[in-house]
Scaffold this motif. Sequence first.
Motif, PDB file in Angstrom:
ATOM      1  N   TRP A  95       0.835  -1.214   0.000  1.00  0.00           N
ATOM      2  CA  TRP A  95       0.000   0.000   0.000  1.00  0.00           C
ATOM      3  C   TRP A  95       0.864   1.256   0.000  1.00  0.00           C
ATOM      4  N   LEU A  96       1.928   1.247   0.817  1.00  0.00           N
ATOM      5  CA  LEU A  96       2.763   2.433   0.913  1.00  0.00           C
ATOM      6  C   LEU A  96       3.660   2.622  -0.311  1.00  0.00           C
ATOM      7  N   GLN A 100       4.529   6.312  -0.805  1.00  0.00           N
ATOM      8  CA  GLN A 100       5.748   6.829  -0.182  1.00  0.00           C
ATOM      9  C   GLN A 100       6.944   6.236  -0.897  1.00  0.00           C
ATOM     10  N   ARG A 103      10.526   5.769   0.651  1.00  0.00           N
ATOM     11  CA  ARG A 103      10.815   4.988   1.864  1.00  0.00           C
ATOM     12  C   ARG A 103      11.745   3.820   1.564  1.00  0.00           C
ATOM     13  N   HIS A 104      11.522   3.166   0.450  1.00  0.00           N
ATOM     14  CA  HIS A 104      12.386   2.063   0.013  1.00  0.00           C
ATOM     15  C   HIS A 104      12.475   2.110  -1.510  1.00  0.00           C
ATOM     16  N   ASP A 155       8.248  -2.727   9.330  1.00  0.00           N
ATOM     17  CA  ASP A 155       8.359  -1.506   8.527  1.00  0.00           C
ATOM     18  C   ASP A 155       7.025  -0.755   8.437  1.00  0.00           C
ATOM     19  N   HIS A 156       5.973  -1.440   8.129  1.00  0.00           N
ATOM     20  CA  HIS A 156       4.650  -0.820   8.136  1.00  0.00           C
ATOM     21  C   HIS A 156       3.592  -1.901   8.159  1.00  0.00           C
ATOM     22  N   TRP A 157       2.368  -1.481   8.402  1.00  0.00           N
ATOM     23  CA  TRP A 157       1.245  -2.422   8.450  1.00  0.00           C
ATOM     24  C   TRP A 157       0.178  -1.976   7.478  1.00  0.00           C
ATOM     25  N   GLU A 158      -0.700  -2.911   7.181  1.00  0.00           N
ATOM     26  CA  GLU A 158      -1.726  -2.658   6.180  1.00  0.00           C
ATOM     27  C   GLU A 158      -2.872  -3.614   6.436  1.00  0.00           C
ATOM     28  N   TRP A 159      -4.076  -3.187   6.196  1.00  0.00           N
ATOM     29  CA  TRP A 159      -5.206  -4.112   6.235  1.00  0.00           C
ATOM     30  C   TRP A 159      -6.087  -3.864   5.038  1.00  0.00           C
TER      31      TRP A 159
ATOM     32  N   VAL B  79      -6.075   0.437   4.190  1.00  0.00           N
ATOM     33  CA  VAL B  79      -5.369   1.488   4.918  1.00  0.00           C
ATOM     34  C   VAL B  79      -4.039   0.956   5.382  1.00  0.00           C
ATOM     35  N   ALA B  80      -3.049   1.791   5.399  1.00  0.00           N
ATOM     36  CA  ALA B  80      -1.747   1.352   5.896  1.00  0.00           C
ATOM     37  C   ALA B  80      -1.094   2.499   6.637  1.00  0.00           C
ATOM     38  N   ALA B  81      -0.152   2.181   7.453  1.00  0.00           N
ATOM     39  CA  ALA B  81       0.611   3.214   8.148  1.00  0.00           C
ATOM     40  C   ALA B  81       2.025   2.731   8.346  1.00  0.00           C
ATOM     41  N   VAL B  83       5.640   2.454  10.174  1.00  0.00           N
ATOM     42  CA  VAL B  83       6.126   2.386  11.534  1.00  0.00           C
ATOM     43  C   VAL B  83       7.385   3.226  11.585  1.00  0.00           C
TER      44      VAL B  83
END
Lengths: 234, 117
Positions: A95-96, A100, A103-104, A155-159, B79-81, B83
């Motif tokens: 998702w990111l 973003q 970020r990577h 690193d990050h989460w997503e649902w 949705v994501a965020a 860390v």
Amino acid sequence: MPTLTSCIFENSNFTGAANCNSVQFPANGWAWATWTFGNRRASLARVRTDGEIVIALTPVLDTGTNRALIDASLPDGATRITNIRAGMVPYSETWLGPRQPGRHPAWRVLVDLSFRVRIDLPWYCFAPGGDSRATIHYYLFVRLDGARRLVASVDHWEWERTESAGVCGDTVADRLNNGVPGGVAPLQTALNTALSSFSSFTFSEIYFLPGDGRNAGRDDVGNVRNEAAIILMR
Amino acid sequence: MTCSTGLSKKFADEVVSRMKKLTAKYGLEDVVVERDHDPVVIAARGCLKDADGKDSKERIEILVQLSADLAQADKASLVAAEVTMDAAPEVYRAYDLSDVVAEETVARASEPVDKPC
């Protein structure tokens, strides 16, 4: 004799299903794998070396301890309905990734730790079956640090909600947004503990393969995001 | 926006108040009010009772939602965020598929040597 692992992927971005075949071949000789490519759109080939450390991710991460850790972090009314799956995914496909991009690098491979949950809903949501379902992802950045030691961080989460929540989509979103982040700290602690046994070793290379990373025979993988292995080289 | 300010608050408060009186008048016992939610939700169900409080055996379900944008309730399906990571972690080696994949797609079918006329 060296071994060649040849993998073909369903999608050109190295996601989806995959098939791998590993064959030994004489030094300075040919290695080959024959495939009926069908709907496969990308391939990778890797010469394997002796002394590799192969870590199949799902058996290592889908433990009773981690399941309990995950279950304790779930929001109210949510119940895990699958085991923990762990595979590989390029950052661009998260998702990111496109949101973003700094970020990577787009092609950086992260570990996708995921599982599905059922979210019970009150009657007035009029959700079919009285519940909704979602997949929760925690993406792990696994790498060799400046001292060539194996480290990993959440690193990050997503649902993603995959079934109707009736008129309560917002309720489901609130519950997941408030609950999913709570799994980050315990998961990071569990990772740190698991990696502590590697802390006295240094490595020169790290890479991923679909499936369990076997170096002989065939490995058919339904979804590389659910099954992958990390290979460490000294 | 939770109908918590201005005229929308007055409107929502009046809808909730009237619904509570209505459900009480007809004896509906299963009543839910989510006033601080977005959308505001008033739901009720049960068997309607007459003026004497007698069960009519007529069942009813009612759901009222108030929001500035009801469609938004179903938008948040992914949705994501991130860390917070340590700033610029020192990385000796991470596995990037770009190491093995050229920027442009490499495998392109070559033109046949003898093109048909």
